[in-house]
Design a protein around this motif. Structure first.
Motif, PDB file in Angstrom:
ATOM      1  N   ASP A 107       1.181   5.975   4.581  1.00 16.78           N
ATOM      2  CA  ASP A 107       0.119   6.777   5.184  1.00 16.78           C
ATOM      3  C   ASP A 107       0.755   7.616   6.285  1.00 16.78           C
ATOM      4  OD1 ASP A 107      -2.024   7.735   6.770  1.00 16.78           O
ATOM      5  OD2 ASP A 107      -3.294   6.056   6.167  1.00 16.78           O
ATOM      6  N   LEU A 162       0.844  -1.189   0.000  1.00 13.55           N
ATOM      7  CA  LEU A 162       0.000   0.000   0.000  1.00 13.55           C
ATOM      8  C   LEU A 162       0.878   1.236   0.000  1.00 13.55           C
ATOM      9  CD1 LEU A 162      -2.606  -1.055   2.741  1.00 13.55           C
ATOM     10  CD2 LEU A 162      -2.948  -1.078   0.254  1.00 13.55           C
ATOM     11  N   ARG A 216      -1.120  -0.801   6.647  1.00 14.56           N
ATOM     12  CA  ARG A 216      -0.705   0.591   6.443  1.00 14.56           C
ATOM     13  C   ARG A 216       0.506   0.925   7.321  1.00 14.56           C
ATOM     14  NH1 ARG A 216      -4.352   2.897   3.229  1.00 14.56           N
ATOM     15  NH2 ARG A 216      -6.432   1.964   3.138  1.00 14.56           N
ATOM     16  N   SER A 275      -6.127  -1.952   9.337  1.00 18.68           N
ATOM     17  CA  SER A 275      -5.164  -0.854   9.205  1.00 18.68           C
ATOM     18  C   SER A 275      -3.710  -1.299   9.378  1.00 18.68           C
ATOM     19  CB  SER A 275      -5.467   0.248  10.227  1.00 18.68           C
ATOM     20  OG  SER A 275      -6.722   0.836   9.994  1.00 18.68           O
ATOM     21  N   SER A 296       4.216   2.132   5.941  1.00 26.25           N
ATOM     22  CA  SER A 296       4.621   3.484   6.323  1.00 26.25           C
ATOM     23  C   SER A 296       5.844   3.539   7.217  1.00 26.25           C
ATOM     24  CB  SER A 296       3.443   4.175   7.034  1.00 26.25           C
ATOM     25  OG  SER A 296       2.268   4.118   6.245  1.00 26.25           O
TER      26      SER A 296
END
Length: 535
Positions: free
Chosen positions: A142, A139, A216, A213, A220
């Motif tokens: 974030d 992903l 993420r 989540s 990150s």
């Protein structure tokens, strides 16, 4: 095969079923709030060939397991348990599940755990966690989850007495001490950190995080710490982080090295110094992090999805399903077997008391100025000599429900009376105790109940003699050593309604028991059913 997956925990519902969908295998699941009767209705309607259970979750309880047992007995379907609690909780949870749920086959995520099941007459094999590529994928970063170093893990009450503490001291402690930008995502750290031998500052705690989540965080953070719970196990979050393309720094363990190549799929550290050195290198080299993260993601998606695990399950289980339908067994008993025997009666006799309730919640051995309390246990040993096997050893295992404030000496004697004992001996002078000492134990004040509160007494010779004499229900007495005072309180056959052990789902695992180990006396291969739990 048609499957039914008895589970409602979000972490597993969002992962394991993805393997069935990817392979086009029919799968039915209960609604999250399904009652045992609704599960029974589901099974009657859908008629699955295999019922899969996993984890340590709300539906893995006696009322649901009774439904599963009944269905599998009536239809010759397989009950398959994928155990996620080995080896840390094998004795308390996995063996409870084996005794209560009676699965036909066990998959376990701990490398050496299959042997523990084989010795109890249950076929088992190693099968680790995996990933769901639909969730565990790369992903974009974030900003809400950015940090140099991230740890996604709940604080566990078993941390300070398990391998997990070693993992934290190698991976987390040196980075905190060196002042790195660390973020910890997970539950219970605020309460649990005071139990750790190093400081965990408030500023690095980020609190609980939804399962959806977590990828993420992996996308990150520059470096993700992969805390391991045991050298035999690759944790679920390890697989999920690697499948998400995260740059993982984890422990150098047997289980990790079985599946991954350090420097290619992840980085491993065996000491705090290695953690600091590798973290320093990784934070300076974004290309290295990207390359290793991509290698890991490709490896996981190619070879370690839940579709791969379900495909392996089907291949493994087919001969067991065919054999069960023919009322045969496909499992060859190993050369070493274990049987657990619960007492047919257990009482505490206190000098001077008029009456004694039988099979009490707590059993107390002690001596004070007011008198002496003795514990008596009787076991059914009838038929306890399986053909082709000899007794290697026998142990009496007792769990301290209340620990003594200081060391106490407990002696184990035979009692010459078999069960049942005349009531007058239970309510007046008490059953007789022989002078012979079978075994003796000294125990003090341990800290963690499921690890260090067991007293184990070697009663091999006594068990051999009683089986040879064909005495069906012989007894043992536990007394305080002469000239000693104090007391120790053991868990009894009846579950108490109050703490410290009231309300435990798996209380049965704390009931006093004989553990008898057998070894094969001949070389014959035997396909037979072994009853590992009696009483």
């Amino acid at each position: 095969m048609k499957w039914y997956y008895l589970e409602n925990h979000p972490n597993f519902v969002k992962s394991v079923p993805s393997g069935f969908r990817a392979l086009g295998i029919p799968l039915v699941m209960p609604k999250p709030s399904a009652t045992p009767q609704e599960v029974a209705n589901d099974l009657k309607k859908t008629r699955p060939d295999v019922i899969l259970t996993t984890g340590w979750t709300p539906m893995q309880r006696e009322p649901y397991l009774r439904v599963v047992r009944k269905y599998c007995e009536e239809t010759s379907a397989l009950h398959v348990f994928w155990s996620f609690e080995d080896p840390l909780h094998t004795d308390t949870w996995s063996m409870y599940y084996l005794e209560t749920g009676k699965p036909d086959y066990v998959f376990t995520h701990a490398i050496h755990a299959p042997d523990l099941y084989h010795r109890r007459g249950i076929p088992a094999s190693y099968l680790p966690f995996a990933c769901n590529p639909n969730i565990h994928r790369r992903l974009p970063p974030d900003p809400r989850f950015r940090s140099d170093v991230a740890l996604v893990a709940n604080y566990s009450g078993a941390t300070t007495t398990s391998w997990r503490l070693k993992s934290l001291r190698i991976l987390l402690e040196p980075l905190i001490a060196a002042g790195y930008d660390v973020a910890i995502w997970g539950k219970y750290w605020e309460q649990g950190r005071s139990q750790l031998p190093f400081s965990v500052p408030n500023r690095i705690l980020r609190g609980p995080i939804p399962y959806s989540s977590v990828p993420r965080v992996y996308a990150s953070a520059k470096v993700v710490l992969g805390i391991q719970n045991d050298a035999q196990v690759v944790t679920r979050r390890t697989w999920e982080c690697l499948a998400s393309g995260g740059f993982l720094l984890t422990n150098r363990t047997e289980a990790v090295l079985r599946h991954f190549v350090p420097g290619k799929h992840l980085i491993t550290a065996a000491t705090p110094e290695e953690t600091l050195a590798f973290t320093k290198i990784a934070l300076r080299d974004a290309l290295l992090r990207k390359k290793i993260g991509e290698n890991a993601r490709n490896e996981l998606h190619r070879n370690h999805t839940y579709a791969h695990r379900i495909k392996e399950m089907e291949k493994t289980l087919l001969p067991y399903l065919q054999a069960k339908r023919k009322r045969q067994t496909h499992f060859v008993l190993p050369g070493d077997l274990i049987r657990e025997i619960r007492p047919v009666a257990a009482i505490t006799h206190v000098s001077g008391m008029a009456a004694i309730p039988r099979n009490q919640p707590y059993l107390t051995v002690g001596r004070s100025a007011y008198g002496e309390s003795r514990v008596f246990l009787w076991f059914d040993l009838s038929g306890e000599k399986p053909n082709g096997f000899d007794i290697r050893c026998a142990r009496l295992k007792l769990f301290m429900a209340v620990t003594p404030p200081r060391n106490v000496a407990i002696r184990c004697h035979p009692t010459p009376l078999s069960w049942p004992v005349p009531n007058r001996l239970l309510t007046q002078i008490g059953p007789p105790v022989a002078k012979e000492i079978i075994a003796e134990a000294v125990r003090g004040n341990p800290s963690y109940p499921y690890d260090k509160r067991w007293i184990t007494l070697d009663v091999t010779d006594w068990v051999r003699a009683k089986i040879q004499s064909r005495e069906k229900k012989p007894g043992l007495a536990l007394v305080m050593a002469p000239s000693k005072t104090g007391q120790v309180t053991f868990a009894g056959p009846e579950q108490p309604r109050t703490p410290p052990l009231g309300g435990l789902t798996y209380y049965r695992r704390f009931i006093p028991r004989l553990e008898i180990e057998y070894t094969r006396s001949d070389q014959k291969r035997v396909n037979a059913v072994w009853n590992a739990f009696r009483g």
